[in-house]
Design a protein around this motif. Sequence first.
Motif, PDB file in Angstrom:
ATOM      1  N   GLY A 191       0.803  -1.291  -0.007  1.00  0.00           N
ATOM      2  CA  GLY A 191       0.019   0.081   0.056  1.00  0.00           C
ATOM      3  C   GLY A 191       0.577   1.312  -0.100  1.00  0.00           C
ATOM      4  N   MET A 192       0.643   2.225  -0.826  1.00  0.00           N
ATOM      5  CA  MET A 192       1.097   3.639  -1.104  1.00  0.00           C
ATOM      6  C   MET A 192       2.801   3.265  -1.662  1.00  0.00           C
ATOM      7  SD  MET A 192      -1.352   4.789  -0.398  1.00  0.00           S
ATOM      8  CE  MET A 192      -0.984   6.417  -0.935  1.00  0.00           C
ATOM      9  N   VAL A 193       3.007   2.063  -1.944  1.00  0.00           N
ATOM     10  CA  VAL A 193       4.381   1.791  -2.565  1.00  0.00           C
ATOM     11  C   VAL A 193       4.190   0.926  -4.056  1.00  0.00           C
ATOM     12  CG1 VAL A 193       6.593   0.655  -2.233  1.00  0.00           C
ATOM     13  CG2 VAL A 193       5.440   1.510  -0.269  1.00  0.00           C
ATOM     14  N   LEU A 194       3.349   0.205  -4.012  1.00  0.00           N
ATOM     15  CA  LEU A 194       3.315  -0.561  -5.125  1.00  0.00           C
ATOM     16  C   LEU A 194       1.905  -0.233  -5.840  1.00  0.00           C
ATOM     17  CD1 LEU A 194       5.079  -4.057  -4.679  1.00  0.00           C
ATOM     18  CD2 LEU A 194       5.665  -1.945  -5.761  1.00  0.00           C
ATOM     19  N   VAL A 195       0.691   0.009  -4.961  1.00  0.00           N
ATOM     20  CA  VAL A 195      -0.556   0.213  -5.368  1.00  0.00           C
ATOM     21  C   VAL A 195      -1.009   1.433  -4.552  1.00  0.00           C
ATOM     22  CG1 VAL A 195      -0.981  -2.236  -5.327  1.00  0.00           C
ATOM     23  CG2 VAL A 195      -1.668  -1.117  -3.426  1.00  0.00           C
ATOM     24  N   ASP A 196      -1.992   2.326  -4.992  1.00  0.00           N
ATOM     25  CA  ASP A 196      -2.682   3.031  -4.229  1.00  0.00           C
ATOM     26  C   ASP A 196      -3.731   2.912  -3.416  1.00  0.00           C
ATOM     27  OD1 ASP A 196      -3.402   5.838  -3.662  1.00  0.00           O
ATOM     28  OD2 ASP A 196      -4.336   6.225  -5.434  1.00  0.00           O
ATOM     29  N   PHE A 197      -3.928   3.441  -2.186  1.00  0.00           N
ATOM     30  CA  PHE A 197      -4.874   3.043  -1.261  1.00  0.00           C
ATOM     31  C   PHE A 197      -5.591   4.062  -0.989  1.00  0.00           C
ATOM     32  CE2 PHE A 197      -5.979   2.004   3.502  1.00  0.00           C
ATOM     33  CZ  PHE A 197      -7.375   1.342   3.096  1.00  0.00           C
ATOM     34  N   CYS A 198      -6.607   4.246  -1.872  1.00  0.00           N
ATOM     35  CA  CYS A 198      -7.488   5.427  -1.984  1.00  0.00           C
ATOM     36  C   CYS A 198      -8.765   5.309  -1.308  1.00  0.00           C
ATOM     37  CB  CYS A 198      -7.574   5.941  -3.459  1.00  0.00           C
ATOM     38  SG  CYS A 198      -8.116   4.869  -4.615  1.00  0.00           S
ATOM     39  N   TRP A 199      -8.637   5.215   0.000  1.00  0.00           N
ATOM     40  CA  TRP A 199      -9.972   4.837   0.693  1.00  0.00           C
ATOM     41  C   TRP A 199     -10.632   6.370   0.850  1.00  0.00           C
ATOM     42  CZ3 TRP A 199     -10.484   7.984   4.856  1.00  0.00           C
ATOM     43  CH2 TRP A 199      -9.282   8.687   5.461  1.00  0.00           C
ATOM     44  N   GLN A 200      -9.987   7.502   0.732  1.00  0.00           N
ATOM     45  CA  GLN A 200     -10.851   8.603   0.773  1.00  0.00           C
ATOM     46  C   GLN A 200     -11.680   8.837  -0.479  1.00  0.00           C
ATOM     47  OE1 GLN A 200      -7.521   8.408   1.168  1.00  0.00           O
ATOM     48  NE2 GLN A 200      -6.762   9.674   3.086  1.00  0.00           N
ATOM     49  N   ARG A 201     -10.974   8.368  -1.754  1.00  0.00           N
ATOM     50  CA  ARG A 201     -11.701   8.591  -2.672  1.00  0.00           C
ATOM     51  C   ARG A 201     -12.726   7.802  -3.045  1.00  0.00           C
ATOM     52  NH1 ARG A 201      -7.987   7.269  -7.224  1.00  0.00           N
ATOM     53  NH2 ARG A 201      -6.799   8.692  -6.055  1.00  0.00           N
ATOM     54  N   VAL A 202     -13.030   6.579  -2.392  1.00  0.00           N
ATOM     55  CA  VAL A 202     -13.840   5.536  -2.383  1.00  0.00           C
ATOM     56  C   VAL A 202     -15.083   6.308  -1.548  1.00  0.00           C
ATOM     57  CG1 VAL A 202     -14.761   3.363  -1.389  1.00  0.00           C
ATOM     58  CG2 VAL A 202     -12.699   3.636  -2.484  1.00  0.00           C
ATOM     59  N   MET A 203     -14.709   6.805  -0.358  1.00  0.00           N
ATOM     60  CA  MET A 203     -15.760   7.486   0.217  1.00  0.00           C
ATOM     61  C   MET A 203     -16.409   8.557  -0.287  1.00  0.00           C
ATOM     62  SD  MET A 203     -14.536   7.113   4.209  1.00  0.00           S
ATOM     63  CE  MET A 203     -13.855   5.821   5.080  1.00  0.00           C
ATOM     64  N   GLU A 204     -15.517   9.312  -0.890  1.00  0.00           N
ATOM     65  CA  GLU A 204     -16.152  10.633  -1.659  1.00  0.00           C
ATOM     66  C   GLU A 204     -16.911  10.172  -2.733  1.00  0.00           C
ATOM     67  OE1 GLU A 204     -14.317  13.681  -4.974  1.00  0.00           O
ATOM     68  OE2 GLU A 204     -12.991  12.992  -3.074  1.00  0.00           O
ATOM     69  N   ASN A 205     -16.601   8.948  -3.456  1.00  0.00           N
ATOM     70  CA  ASN A 205     -17.449   8.260  -4.635  1.00  0.00           C
ATOM     71  C   ASN A 205     -18.926   7.904  -4.186  1.00  0.00           C
ATOM     72  OD1 ASN A 205     -15.729   9.088  -6.476  1.00  0.00           O
ATOM     73  ND2 ASN A 205     -14.690   7.009  -6.576  1.00  0.00           N
ATOM     74  N   LEU A 206     -18.620   7.417  -2.710  1.00  0.00           N
ATOM     75  CA  LEU A 206     -20.195   6.963  -2.029  1.00  0.00           C
ATOM     76  C   LEU A 206     -20.845   8.089  -1.687  1.00  0.00           C
ATOM     77  CD1 LEU A 206     -18.704   4.101   0.010  1.00  0.00           C
ATOM     78  CD2 LEU A 206     -20.017   4.008  -1.902  1.00  0.00           C
ATOM     79  N   GLY A 207     -20.550   9.668  -1.908  1.00  0.00           N
ATOM     80  CA  GLY A 207     -21.340  10.459  -1.505  1.00  0.00           C
ATOM     81  C   GLY A 207     -21.197  11.009  -0.103  1.00  0.00           C
ATOM     82  N   PHE A 208     -20.016  10.387   0.395  1.00  0.00           N
ATOM     83  CA  PHE A 208     -20.040  10.991   2.217  1.00  0.00           C
ATOM     84  C   PHE A 208     -19.363  12.403   1.952  1.00  0.00           C
ATOM     85  CE2 PHE A 208     -18.792   6.643   3.839  1.00  0.00           C
ATOM     86  CZ  PHE A 208     -19.970   6.059   3.368  1.00  0.00           C
ATOM     87  N   THR A 209     -20.051  13.135   2.664  1.00  0.00           N
ATOM     88  CA  THR A 209     -19.516  14.674   3.132  1.00  0.00           C
ATOM     89  C   THR A 209     -18.041  14.497   3.841  1.00  0.00           C
ATOM     90  OG1 THR A 209     -20.331  14.796   5.435  1.00  0.00           O
ATOM     91  CG2 THR A 209     -21.628  15.618   3.381  1.00  0.00           C
ATOM     92  N   GLU A 210     -17.259  15.585   3.725  1.00  0.00           N
ATOM     93  CA  GLU A 210     -15.927  15.743   4.523  1.00  0.00           C
ATOM     94  C   GLU A 210     -16.191  15.270   5.821  1.00  0.00           C
ATOM     95  OE1 GLU A 210     -12.368  19.014   5.100  1.00  0.00           O
ATOM     96  OE2 GLU A 210     -13.793  19.048   3.521  1.00  0.00           O
TER      97      GLU A 210
END
Length: 200
Positions: free
Chosen positions: A10-29
């Motif tokens: 994670g964050m070396v060979l792959v992106d672990f973009c959990w924030q983007r997933v939550m954003e795509n799910l429509g979560f507010t900040e």
Amino acid sequence: MIRNIVFDVGMVLVDFCWQRVMENLGFTEEMTEKVADATVHSRFWGEYDRSSMSDEDILAGMIGLAPKLEREIRLFWDHVGESIHKYPYTEEWIKEWKRKGYGCYILSNYPRRTYQLTKEELSFEELMDGVLFSYQVQQVKPEAAIYESLLSKFQLIPKECVFLDDNPDNVEAARRLGMCGIVFTGKGEAEAELKKLGVK
């Protein structure tokens, strides 16, 4: 002399973009912060990496931290596999080190369930000389035991290994066992640090 390069995932060979997933799910900040506190930032995420508890118990533990957010926690849980994306450079970078004669290994905190959900993004696993995920041994970084498991399983000599991880605590743990360690902040920066160690 360095003979082996050990990679975190994670964050070396792959992106672990959990924030983007939550954003795509429509979560507010604000909602993202609250759900993160109950999931990726909670002690249960460490247990998720270790995978000694059942997935059902881990999910229940997360929900127990924020019962009012059960719907959102379950939604993120259902989509967590979408947070893993292989970096464009990953496979060629590994092949490059192997062409130069270095052994390439993985040592990563990685949950059993997420592994099953993201196998396609981990296709570079086949290029490695050895792989050890936390879920396989129910040990997690920065515990010394998981580094010792890697060294023992693949008969590696610590001083011949350099470990790349984005977490300074994990790198320091490797150093305590005699490995060289580099805090990963990017491919170019890592290559510069590797060069200083004589890895070319």
